[in-house]
Design a protein around this motif. Structure first.
Motif, PDB file in Angstrom:
ATOM      1  N   PHE A  40       5.062  -6.046  -4.241  1.00 34.87           N
ATOM      2  CA  PHE A  40       4.358  -5.910  -2.971  1.00 34.87           C
ATOM      3  C   PHE A  40       2.884  -5.566  -3.157  1.00 34.87           C
ATOM      4  O   PHE A  40       2.056  -5.898  -2.305  1.00 34.87           O
ATOM      5  N   ALA A  41       2.543  -4.893  -4.269  1.00 27.70           N
ATOM      6  CA  ALA A  41       1.133  -4.645  -4.552  1.00 27.70           C
ATOM      7  C   ALA A  41       0.406  -5.962  -4.813  1.00 27.70           C
ATOM      8  O   ALA A  41      -0.733  -6.162  -4.361  1.00 27.70           O
ATOM      9  N   ALA A  42       1.063  -6.868  -5.535  1.00 26.28           N
ATOM     10  CA  ALA A  42       0.466  -8.187  -5.756  1.00 26.28           C
ATOM     11  C   ALA A  42       0.273  -8.925  -4.440  1.00 26.28           C
ATOM     12  O   ALA A  42      -0.768  -9.556  -4.204  1.00 26.28           O
ATOM     13  N   VAL A  74       0.837  -1.203   0.000  1.00 22.53           N
ATOM     14  CA  VAL A  74       0.000   0.000   0.000  1.00 22.53           C
ATOM     15  C   VAL A  74       0.871   1.251   0.000  1.00 22.53           C
ATOM     16  O   VAL A  74       0.620   2.216  -0.744  1.00 22.53           O
ATOM     17  N   ILE A  75       1.905   1.250   0.820  1.00 21.86           N
ATOM     18  CA  ILE A  75       2.801   2.411   0.919  1.00 21.86           C
ATOM     19  C   ILE A  75       3.486   2.673  -0.423  1.00 21.86           C
ATOM     20  O   ILE A  75       3.562   3.824  -0.888  1.00 21.86           O
ATOM     21  N   LEU A  76       3.959   1.615  -1.071  1.00 27.30           N
ATOM     22  CA  LEU A  76       4.628   1.793  -2.360  1.00 27.30           C
ATOM     23  C   LEU A  76       3.653   2.224  -3.454  1.00 27.30           C
ATOM     24  O   LEU A  76       4.019   3.003  -4.347  1.00 27.30           O
ATOM     25  N   LEU A  77       2.424   1.725  -3.416  1.00 31.00           N
ATOM     26  CA  LEU A  77       1.418   2.169  -4.378  1.00 31.00           C
ATOM     27  C   LEU A  77       1.229   3.678  -4.309  1.00 31.00           C
ATOM     28  O   LEU A  77       1.209   4.377  -5.325  1.00 31.00           O
ATOM     29  N   LEU A  78       1.112   4.187  -3.096  1.00 30.67           N
ATOM     30  CA  LEU A  78       0.877   5.620  -2.927  1.00 30.67           C
ATOM     31  C   LEU A  78       2.133   6.428  -3.203  1.00 30.67           C
ATOM     32  O   LEU A  78       2.052   7.544  -3.734  1.00 30.67           O
ATOM     33  N   LEU A  79       3.303   5.894  -2.848  1.00 29.76           N
ATOM     34  CA  LEU A  79       4.548   6.598  -3.147  1.00 29.76           C
ATOM     35  C   LEU A  79       4.726   6.779  -4.650  1.00 29.76           C
ATOM     36  O   LEU A  79       5.013   7.893  -5.132  1.00 29.76           O
ATOM     37  N   ALA A  93      12.816  12.134  -9.110  1.00 37.40           N
ATOM     38  CA  ALA A  93      11.545  11.400  -9.151  1.00 37.40           C
ATOM     39  C   ALA A  93      11.563  10.347 -10.259  1.00 37.40           C
ATOM     40  O   ALA A  93      11.081   9.222 -10.066  1.00 37.40           O
ATOM     41  N   GLU A  94      12.111  10.713 -11.417  1.00 36.96           N
ATOM     42  CA  GLU A  94      12.186   9.760 -12.540  1.00 36.96           C
ATOM     43  C   GLU A  94      13.023   8.542 -12.165  1.00 36.96           C
ATOM     44  O   GLU A  94      12.616   7.393 -12.390  1.00 36.96           O
ATOM     45  N   LEU A 133      13.399   2.722 -10.294  1.00 29.93           N
ATOM     46  CA  LEU A 133      13.943   1.761  -9.340  1.00 29.93           C
ATOM     47  C   LEU A 133      12.852   1.074  -8.527  1.00 29.93           C
ATOM     48  O   LEU A 133      12.950  -0.125  -8.217  1.00 29.93           O
ATOM     49  N   LEU A 134      11.824   1.825  -8.173  1.00 33.02           N
ATOM     50  CA  LEU A 134      10.816   1.315  -7.236  1.00 33.02           C
ATOM     51  C   LEU A 134       9.646   0.619  -7.916  1.00 33.02           C
ATOM     52  O   LEU A 134       8.884  -0.082  -7.258  1.00 33.02           O
ATOM     53  N   THR A 135       9.470   0.806  -9.218  1.00 35.15           N
ATOM     54  CA  THR A 135       8.316   0.208  -9.905  1.00 35.15           C
ATOM     55  C   THR A 135       8.274  -1.318  -9.783  1.00 35.15           C
ATOM     56  O   THR A 135       7.214  -1.878  -9.446  1.00 35.15           O
ATOM     57  N   PRO A 136       9.376  -2.049 -10.026  1.00 37.53           N
ATOM     58  CA  PRO A 136       9.293  -3.510  -9.837  1.00 37.53           C
ATOM     59  C   PRO A 136       8.989  -3.909  -8.399  1.00 37.53           C
ATOM     60  O   PRO A 136       8.233  -4.859  -8.161  1.00 37.53           O
TER      61      PRO A 136
END
Length: 424
Positions: A270-272, A66-71, A256-257, A262-265
């Motif tokens: 973790f979203a899954a 959840v945290i990574l989704l919002l980040l 940000a780019e 880096l964080l998308t994978p």
């Protein structure tokens, strides 16, 4: 068998299974979210193969998801884009809220679930899935369409609204009362305003301080900062997810780019896990009793989202075809609806199965409406117009054959066999 060994086996099986169903979903052109939810149902309480050793780890992973989704969502927007969207799209945001949150709230009250559940279900039906919609627009090649900025504007308003809605829901679920809820909202509004101001005024300096030429260092700093801020936000009853969202907004430009790439994978993994965890906490036997309400709610909110897109695109001067495409694209619900239902699960356990069924229906149906709303409506309109033209032609033909047109000044003679008169 040792607990750690069982944990590794269960966790490996879960992650491998997620990868396989994700590949399958990609091949058939479907979002993997409903398959992740089904996997959670199969391995949760009352499922076919309940997981025990890895449940605690999956719970922590779900929170990180959840945290990574919002980040990552925050990293998509700059503070200036959010402010611009807020100024230009707020009428559409108001219409969106009124049309799509009200059905959820009314449904919860009709089901006798109480006011807190009504606020939660309003959020479930209100928020579209940014992730699913972005993928659908890309797959359909519509990123350059005139209605696409309108769709993204509505999504930005919804996402920014979450920074106020989630603290409100968190306070209500915690039972803080009027005073506590008011304090939580004041803190949330003040925090959002402060972060937007800081990002607009000092965004470059913040990004420069976080930036690093080494991907490893950038990943560690951004992830560590996000988890820290999310934890502090949760302690202040603002919501960990909102804290992560604000960290994403504060970063801009190249930082940000790089952080996003880096964080998308990591986010996807973790979203899954988060969707699986949500399914784990839903007993499969709880789905059938709420299936009819979920279908009814889905049917109503498909229509209200189409109307929302029609209105929003109309304000931007988009034609009728583009307005229909905009409405169809906004139908899908997904990650935010599940996050909201997860927060409110303690208030009424029936929210979880209803939200699960509702999201599964619309995350499957949403891409279909995005593709087919405009041609289906156009085809239906064509049939109606053709039928109307045929009726008018038949009426005109009947008038010409009958020849008895009042006021035409034509003399008529009786028919020899007592039939209709003919012009003489």
């Amino acid at each position: 068998m040792h607990d750690t060994t069982v944990l590794l086996i269960e966790l490996g099986a879960v992650i491998l299974g997620l990868g396989l169903v994700g590949r399958f979903a990609g091949r058939i052109g479907l979002s993997p979210i409903p398959l992740y939810l089904l996997g959670g149902l199969a391995f949760g309480h009352g499922g076919v193969f309940p997981l025990k050793a890895s449940e605690g780890f999956i719970e922590v992973g779900a929170e990180i998801g959840v945290i990574l989704l919002l980040l990552l969502l925050g990293l998509e927007y700059s503070a200036s884009e959010l402010v611009t969207s807020l100024k230009t799209q707020y009428p559409s945001g108001i219409v969106d809220f009124a049309l799509n949150a009200v059905p959820g709230a009314v449904a919860a009250l009709l089901l006798g679930w109480g006011p807190v559940a009504a606020v939660a279900l309003a959020g479930v039906t209100w928020i579209s899935s940014s992730g699913v919609i972005a993928k659908v627009l890309t797959d359909l090649g519509r990123l350059g369409n005139r209605e696409t900025p309108v769709i993204l504007g509505v999504l930005v308003i919804e996402d920014l609204s979450m920074a106020l809605y989630l603290p409100l829901l968190t306070a209500l679920v915690a039972g803080l009362g009027v005073a506590g809820t008011s304090v939580a909202m004041i803190v949330a509004v003040g925090t959002v305003g402060l972060v937007l101001f800081a990002a607009l005024r000092f965004g470059r300096h913040i990004s420069r301080a976080v930036s690093s030429d080494t991907p490893e260092m950038l990943l560690l700093v951004v992830l560590g900062l996000t988890l820290l801020i999310a934890g502090i936000a949760a302690k202040l009853q603002v919501s960990a997810a909102v804290g992560a969202f604000l960290v994403g907004i504060a970063l801009s430009g190249e930082t940000a780019e790089n952080a996003r790439s880096l964080l998308t994978p990591l986010r996807d993994l973790f979203a899954a896990v988060f969707f699986v965890f949500f399914g784990l906490n839903t007993a499969p036997s709880a789905i059938p009793p709420v299936l009819l309400p979920a279908l009814a709610l889905a049917a109503v909110t498909v229509v209200t989202k189409v109307i929302t897109g029609w209105y929003a695109a109309g304000r931007a001067g988009v034609g009728s075809k583009g307005r229909l495409r905009a409405g169809g694209a906004l139908v899908a619900r997904g990650e935010f609806s599940i996050v909201i239902a997860g927060l409110a699960a303690s208030t009424d356990p029936r929210i979880t199965p209803l939200a699960t069924a509702y999201v599964m229906i619309l995350v499957i149906f949403g891409p279909l409406t995005a593709r087919w709303t405009e041609p289906v409506v156009r085809g239906a309109k064509g049939l109606v117009d053709a039928r109307r033209t045929r009726r008018e032609t038949e009426r005109a033909g009947t008038g010409q054959r009958g020849g008895s047109i009042p006021g035409a000044g034509e003399a008529t003679a009786p028919d020899p066999v007592g039939g209709t008169g003919h012009p003489s």
